[in-house]
Design a protein around this motif. Structure first.
Motif, mmCIF file in Angstrom:
data_model
loop_
_atom_site.group_PDB
_atom_site.id
_atom_site.type_symbol
_atom_site.label_atom_id
_atom_site.label_comp_id
_atom_site.label_asym_id
_atom_site.label_seq_id
_atom_site.Cartn_x
_atom_site.Cartn_y
_atom_site.Cartn_z
ATOM 1 N N THR A 31 1.831 0.388 -6.021
ATOM 2 C CA THR A 31 3.074 0.929 -5.776
ATOM 3 C C THR A 31 3.243 2.308 -5.006
ATOM 4 O O THR A 31 3.887 2.458 -4.157
ATOM 5 N N ARG A 32 1.950 3.068 -5.321
ATOM 6 C CA ARG A 32 1.887 4.440 -4.557
ATOM 7 C C ARG A 32 1.422 4.086 -2.976
ATOM 8 O O ARG A 32 1.754 4.991 -2.341
ATOM 9 N N ALA A 34 2.156 1.439 -1.510
ATOM 10 C CA ALA A 34 3.468 0.874 -0.655
ATOM 11 C C ALA A 34 4.530 2.235 -0.353
ATOM 12 O O ALA A 34 5.045 2.268 0.665
ATOM 13 N N GLU A 35 4.427 3.227 -1.279
ATOM 14 C CA GLU A 35 5.366 4.408 -1.259
ATOM 15 C C GLU A 35 4.789 5.210 0.292
ATOM 16 O O GLU A 35 5.409 5.718 0.747
ATOM 17 N N ARG A 36 3.249 5.237 0.075
ATOM 18 C CA ARG A 36 2.625 6.072 1.197
ATOM 19 C C ARG A 36 2.969 5.336 2.389
ATOM 20 O O ARG A 36 3.065 5.953 3.526
ATOM 21 N N GLY A 38 5.488 3.617 3.016
ATOM 22 C CA GLY A 38 6.914 3.590 3.355
ATOM 23 C C GLY A 38 7.766 2.628 3.377
ATOM 24 O O GLY A 38 9.022 2.746 3.306
ATOM 25 N N ARG A 39 7.162 1.339 3.384
ATOM 26 C CA ARG A 39 8.176 0.135 3.260
ATOM 27 C C ARG A 39 7.079 -1.084 3.239
ATOM 28 O O ARG A 39 5.695 -1.038 3.046
ATOM 29 N N THR A 40 7.765 -2.098 2.940
ATOM 30 C CA THR A 40 7.122 -3.549 3.087
ATOM 31 C C THR A 40 7.764 -4.243 4.069
ATOM 32 O O THR A 40 9.037 -4.086 4.306
ATOM 33 N N ARG A 304 7.623 -7.851 -0.491
ATOM 34 C CA ARG A 304 8.296 -7.647 -1.920
ATOM 35 C C ARG A 304 9.385 -8.659 -2.215
ATOM 36 O O ARG A 304 9.841 -9.400 -1.274
#
Length: 413
Positions: A31-32, A34-36, A38-40, A304
């Motif tokens: 999850t981190r 993915a946050e880094r 910025g998108r999927t 996602r």
């Protein structure tokens, strides 16, 4: 078919420490990541896996075998820059790939340019840069000579040969019969005589029989045949062989029942091949050109879940990724019978109820499928679908413009 049952999870075997952590810690690090990003969706490639794979090859291959990276497998610029100091050369198949190779700092003399249908503009760029042209036809040879005369330079060339044998058990055959690649072996002697008259700087031969092979025995046999053929053809060459590129074709396991290639056995066979070459052509460089084998297992594709959908008792997981980003995983990149790549619900790898589900993307075609009737941990909206073995022939081998959806990101971790 879509009902969930409580069963222990058995995720696919992993070899990448960083990405392993993302999956093993309940998806927190995934999850981190993915946050880094910025998108999927996104692709993630692991540096340590690439380094360790090349280190293994260096320790296993006989001295005297040069290792080249075929950029077509994954031309992400940051990945190519990582590769540059780790390998002996790059092999490219377009002016765009040649620019990536040069921008990564690879010496022009260590870059070879293969592929049918090189444009006149590509020939001018390659000759001006000083890269090694792998000639795919007699006509291309003439155009290369004319380009050299126009620029006042002598093109460096090798002849790509279409041998009269094929690589057994190859996932994709590229020799032995009628092909757009290379010059038929029986026509090469006459071509070599003409090449000498044209004054081109002859370096040697390129033979590539096929791709995605998991049989060390078949690979070893093809390599022996390649060297034997090259040495017979060399009798007609205008100068001694300086380089012999025998391609690669080393495969990685994608599907159930496939076993990893016995690379030490391949390396053992190369000792005899190298001895044969050195005895007949002292000083010639033997080049092993690898793409998939260096990077495929170093990457994952992550998308996602947008929606769960039930149709006639079958569960569909609709995601924001799909065929337009990862054509190979959809089964439309050379598969005759579609098989599932290793896929998992990345933030629910261990424990939890299981279900049989089909993972699809947002495209208006039934071809847009990442997993067909596969047993997975039950996924909810917002969960991550992870496609393993995605480091090669992923993004740039996919129809990203289809339907106009945004492209995925790429990160090197």
């Amino acid at each position: 078919m879509g009902s969930a049952t409580e069963r222990p999870s058995h995720p696919p075997p992993r070899q990448f420490p960083v990405l392993d952590d993302c999956l093993q810690l309940g998806g927190v690090l995934l999850t981190r990541l993915a946050e880094r990003v910025g998108r999927t969706p996104f692709y993630a490639y692991e540096r340590d896996h690439v380094r360790s794979r090349i280190d293994l090859l260096r320790r296993t291959l006989p001295q005297g075998v040069q290792l080249h990276y075929a950029i077509k497998a994954n031309p992400m610029p940051a990945l190519v820059c990582l590769m540059a100091p780790l390998v002996d050369g790059f092999d490219v198949a377009s002016a765009g790939e040649m620019k990536i190779a040069l921008d990564a700092g690879m010496a022009p003399s260590a870059i070879s340019f293969a592929g049918p249908g090189k444009s006149n503009a590509e020939l001018r760029s390659a000759v001006a840069a000083g890269v090694l042209l792998h000639l795919e036809s007699e006509e291309e040879m003439k155009r290369a000579a004319a380009t050299g005369a126009l620029l006042g330079l002598t093109p460096r060339v090798a002849v790509r040969v279409n041998p009269d044998f094929e690589l057994k058990y190859a996932g994709m055959k590229m020799a032995g019969g009628a092909h757009q690649f290379g010059i038929d072996a029986e026509r090469v002697p006459a071509m070599l005589r003409q090449l000498g008259r044209l004054g081109l700087d002859f370096h040697g031969f390129h033979l590539f029989c096929g791709a995605q092979n998991l049989s060390a025995t078949a690979i070893g046999e093809a390599q022996r045949l390649c060297v034997d053929l090259a040495l017979r053809l060399a009798e007609h060459a205008p100068s001694p062989i300086r380089t012999l590129n025998i391609g690669g074709g080393l495969g990685v396991p994608y599907f159930p029942g496939e076993r990893p290639l016995d690379f030490p056995a391949v390396a053992d066979g190369l000792h005899a091949v190298l001895d044969t070459l050195n005895a007949a052509a002292p000083g010639a460089r033997l080049v092993l050109e690898l793409g998939r084998y260096l990077v495929a297992e170093a990457g994952v594709y992550v998308c996602r879940v947008l929606e769960r959908k039930l149709s006639h008792g079958q569960t569909f997981l609709i995601t924001d990724g799909g065929m337009h980003h990862h054509l190979a995983a959809s089964g439309n990149f050379g598969q005759v019978i579609r098989k599932n790549y290793p896929v998992a619900i990345g933030n629910r790898m261990y424990g939890g109820p299981r279900e049989t589900a089909t993972v699809v993307g947002p495209l208006c075609t039934p071809l847009d499928m990442l997993a067909d009737g596969m047993e997975l941990t039950r996924a909810e909206v917002g969960d991550f679908v992870v496609v393993f073995q995605s480091g090669a022939y992923g993004l740039t081998a996919s129809p990203t413009a289809f339907l106009g959806h945004p492209g995925p990101a790429e990160v090197l971790v």
